[in-house]
Design a protein around this motif. Structure first.
Motif, PDB file in Angstrom:
ATOM      1  N   ALA A  18       0.817  -1.206   0.000  1.00 45.16           N
ATOM      2  CA  ALA A  18       0.000   0.000   0.000  1.00 45.16           C
ATOM      3  C   ALA A  18       0.851   1.256   0.000  1.00 45.16           C
ATOM      4  O   ALA A  18       0.401   2.313  -0.416  1.00 45.16           O
ATOM      5  CB  ALA A  18      -0.907   0.007   1.225  1.00 45.16           C
ATOM      6  N   ARG A 221      -4.904  -7.848  10.844  1.00 44.10           N
ATOM      7  CA  ARG A 221      -5.046  -7.099   9.591  1.00 44.10           C
ATOM      8  C   ARG A 221      -5.921  -7.851   8.602  1.00 44.10           C
ATOM      9  O   ARG A 221      -6.800  -7.272   7.953  1.00 44.10           O
ATOM     10  CB  ARG A 221      -3.670  -6.836   8.974  1.00 44.10           C
ATOM     11  CG  ARG A 221      -3.702  -5.934   7.748  1.00 44.10           C
ATOM     12  CD  ARG A 221      -2.307  -5.653   7.233  1.00 44.10           C
ATOM     13  NE  ARG A 221      -1.701  -6.796   6.591  1.00 44.10           N
ATOM     14  CZ  ARG A 221      -1.867  -7.113   5.302  1.00 44.10           C
ATOM     15  NH1 ARG A 221      -2.658  -6.372   4.531  1.00 44.10           N
ATOM     16  NH2 ARG A 221      -1.257  -8.162   4.784  1.00 44.10           N
ATOM     17  N   PRO A 268      -3.445   7.424  11.034  1.00 42.90           N
ATOM     18  CA  PRO A 268      -4.601   6.808  10.362  1.00 42.90           C
ATOM     19  C   PRO A 268      -5.680   6.438  11.365  1.00 42.90           C
ATOM     20  O   PRO A 268      -5.407   5.900  12.436  1.00 42.90           O
ATOM     21  CB  PRO A 268      -3.987   5.560   9.710  1.00 42.90           C
ATOM     22  CG  PRO A 268      -2.538   5.887   9.537  1.00 42.90           C
ATOM     23  CD  PRO A 268      -2.182   6.727  10.729  1.00 42.90           C
ATOM     24  N   ASP A 270      -7.812   4.129  11.293  1.00 46.77           N
ATOM     25  CA  ASP A 270      -8.065   2.700  11.482  1.00 46.77           C
ATOM     26  C   ASP A 270      -6.938   2.006  12.233  1.00 46.77           C
ATOM     27  O   ASP A 270      -6.956   0.781  12.382  1.00 46.77           O
ATOM     28  CB  ASP A 270      -8.306   2.021  10.130  1.00 46.77           C
ATOM     29  CG  ASP A 270      -7.052   1.969   9.260  1.00 46.77           C
ATOM     30  OD1 ASP A 270      -6.196   2.885   9.366  1.00 46.77           O
ATOM     31  OD2 ASP A 270      -6.914   1.020   8.466  1.00 46.77           O
ATOM     32  N   SER A 287      -5.293   0.135   6.527  1.00 48.25           N
ATOM     33  CA  SER A 287      -5.412   0.983   5.343  1.00 48.25           C
ATOM     34  C   SER A 287      -4.096   1.112   4.592  1.00 48.25           C
ATOM     35  O   SER A 287      -4.080   1.379   3.393  1.00 48.25           O
ATOM     36  CB  SER A 287      -5.912   2.374   5.739  1.00 48.25           C
ATOM     37  OG  SER A 287      -5.023   2.977   6.675  1.00 48.25           O
ATOM     38  N   HIS A 288      -2.977   0.904   5.280  1.00 46.75           N
ATOM     39  CA  HIS A 288      -1.658   0.959   4.653  1.00 46.75           C
ATOM     40  C   HIS A 288      -0.988  -0.412   4.603  1.00 46.75           C
ATOM     41  O   HIS A 288       0.194  -0.508   4.287  1.00 46.75           O
ATOM     42  CB  HIS A 288      -0.765   1.943   5.400  1.00 46.75           C
ATOM     43  CG  HIS A 288      -1.224   3.370   5.313  1.00 46.75           C
ATOM     44  ND1 HIS A 288      -1.406   4.010   4.116  1.00 46.75           N
ATOM     45  CD2 HIS A 288      -1.564   4.257   6.270  1.00 46.75           C
ATOM     46  CE1 HIS A 288      -1.824   5.253   4.350  1.00 46.75           C
ATOM     47  NE2 HIS A 288      -1.940   5.419   5.648  1.00 46.75           N
ATOM     48  N   LYS A 289      -1.755  -1.456   4.945  1.00 47.21           N
ATOM     49  CA  LYS A 289      -1.250  -2.830   4.931  1.00 47.21           C
ATOM     50  C   LYS A 289       0.018  -2.991   5.780  1.00 47.21           C
ATOM     51  O   LYS A 289       0.922  -3.757   5.458  1.00 47.21           O
ATOM     52  CB  LYS A 289      -0.986  -3.288   3.491  1.00 47.21           C
ATOM     53  CG  LYS A 289      -2.241  -3.235   2.615  1.00 47.21           C
ATOM     54  CD  LYS A 289      -1.990  -3.776   1.227  1.00 47.21           C
ATOM     55  CE  LYS A 289      -3.273  -3.716   0.387  1.00 47.21           C
ATOM     56  NZ  LYS A 289      -3.087  -4.256  -0.979  1.00 47.21           N
TER      57      LYS A 289
END
Length: 319
Positions: A18, A221, A268, A270, A287-289
Motif C-alpha cells: 500500500a 489485519r 490513520p 483505522d 489501510s496501509h497494509k
C-alpha cells in the motif's frame, strides 16, 4: 545495532504494497534504540521490509509483552463469540453465579470487564488470582470509570475457565487461546506466566518473539472486519477498546500511556495498537497494509511517543 531485511515465508503476500516506498529502517531503528529498543519488525502487506535488533536481542529472542497480552485475550474473546461460548454484552453474572445477587456486580457485562470499565479496581503490576479477582469489591458502578489494571482480565479468565468447563472442554483459557488464536496465526508464545492458582495470567503473562507477535498483527489485519466489535471505543475511555488502543483522545494509563490521540491527521483512523509496559508495541494499520512490532527493555521512565513513531513510519511513504 544490526539491521537486516529478512524473508519470512509464512508472512509473504503477493498483493501490491500500500505504501509508495518502505519506511526508513535506519531512522525507525535509531528512534527505537535511543529509547532502549530491543527489536523492530516492519511488514508491508505481509512482506518484511525492516528488521533490527539491539542490546543482544535477536530474531529468536522472546520478550515479555506485558499488557500487550491483553490484546491476545481480546482475540480469544472474539474466538469465543464465534464459537458460541459467550457474547461480549452478556452479564458476567450469567457465568459468575456469586455475582447474581450483588446489585452492582450483577450488572457488569463481559465487554465492561475487557474495557476495564466494570468498576472492579486493581493495582498495576499486582495480578490477583482468578478467585481473588472475582471476590474483590467494586469501587464504581459499571460503565462509570476507566480503571486500568489486571483484576478485570483475571475475572474474565475465570469466566472463560467456567465457560470451557461447562462446554465439555479443558478448563484452561490458555489452551483455548493457543488453539483458537495462536495456532491459526502460525504464532507461538514462548512463555506464559501462571499465578499461584496455576491459572494463566490474562493481563500480562505472554512472551513472544517479534516475528511471532507480527503474525498476530497479520491475523488482525487480515480479519479486521471480523474483529470490528473489538475496536469500538469504550464508554469510559475513547482511546481504549476491547483490549486494544485506538487513536482517540483519552485519559491513558500508567503502564501503556499513548499520545496517539494527539497525533492529528497524520495518524490513520483505522490504526489499532497492542501496548505494554516498557513501550512494547504492536501497530496494525490496515489501510496501509502495515504491521509493526517494537519491543524494548523495561524502564522506569519513558520518552516514547507513539505519535512521533507512527509519523516516522509513514513519512514520505504515502503515495
Amino acid at each position: 545495532m544490526r539491521t537486516q531485511l529478512i524473508a519470512l515465508s509464512a508472512l509473504l503476500s503477493a498483493a501490491t504494497p500500500a505504501l509508495a516506498a518502505p519506511p526508513d529502517c535506519k531512522a525507525l531503528s535509531a528512534y527505537s534504540e535511543a529509547r532502549d529498543g530491543l527489536s523492530l519488525l516492519v511488514l508491508i502487506d505481509g512482506r518484511p521490509v525492516c528488521e533490527a535488533y539491539a542490546q543482544g536481542a535477536a530474531a529468536t529472542t522472546p520478550l515479555p509483552l506485558y499488557s500487550g497480552t491483553k490484546s491476545l485475550v481480546a482475540l480469544m474473546a472474539a474466538a469465543a463469540v464465534e464459537d458460541g461460548l459467550l457474547s461480549l454484552d452478556e452479564p458476567a453474572a450469567d457465568t459468575l453465579g456469586e455475582w447474581r445477587q450483588d446489585p452492582v456486580k450483577s450488572r457488569v457485562t463481559l465487554r465492561q470487564l475487557l474495557t476495564m470499565s466494570s468498576g472492579l479496581p486493581s493495582r498495576i503490576g499486582e495480578v490477583p488470582t482468578y478467585a481473588v479477582a472475582v471476590a474483590a469489591p467494586f469501587n464504581a458502578a459499571p460503565g462509570e470509570r476507566f480503571q486500568y489494571g489486571p483484576a478485570p482480565y483475571q475475572a474474565f479468565g475465570e469466566v472463560m475457565r467456567r465457560k470451557l468447563e461447562a462446554g465439555g472442554q479443558a478448563p484452561d483459557p490458555l489452551a483455548y487461546l493457543e488453539r483458537r488464536v495462536l495456532q491459526p496465526a502460525g504464532a507461538v508464545a514462548a512463555a506464559w506466566r501462571r499465578g499461584p492458582d496455576g491459572q494463566a495470567m490474562m493481563p500480562q503473562g505472554a512472551a513472544m518473539t517479534a516475528r511471532d507477535w507480527a503474525k498476530i498483527g497479520e491475523q488482525v489485519r487480515a480479519r479486521r472486519a471480523a474483529y470490528r466489535d473489538l475496536f469500538m471505543p469504550s464508554e469510559t475511555n475513547h482511546a481504549y477498546a476491547v483490549g486494544w488502543w485506538l487513536p482517540n483522545p483519552g485519559p491513558g494509563a500508567v503502564t501503556a500511556s499513548t499520545d496517539l490521540g494527539d497525533g492529528g491527521e497524520a495518524i490513520p483512523r483505522d490504526l489499532v495498537m497492542a501496548a505494554g509496559a516498557g513501550d512494547q508495541r504492536l501497530y496494525v494499520i490496515a489501510s496501509h497494509k502495515l504491521v509493526v512490532v517494537r519491543q524494548a527493555r523495561l524502564r522506569a521512565e519513558s520518552r516514547w511517543s507513539d505519535a512521533e513513531f507512527v509519523r516516522l513510519i509513514l513519512k514520505d511513504s504515502i503515495p
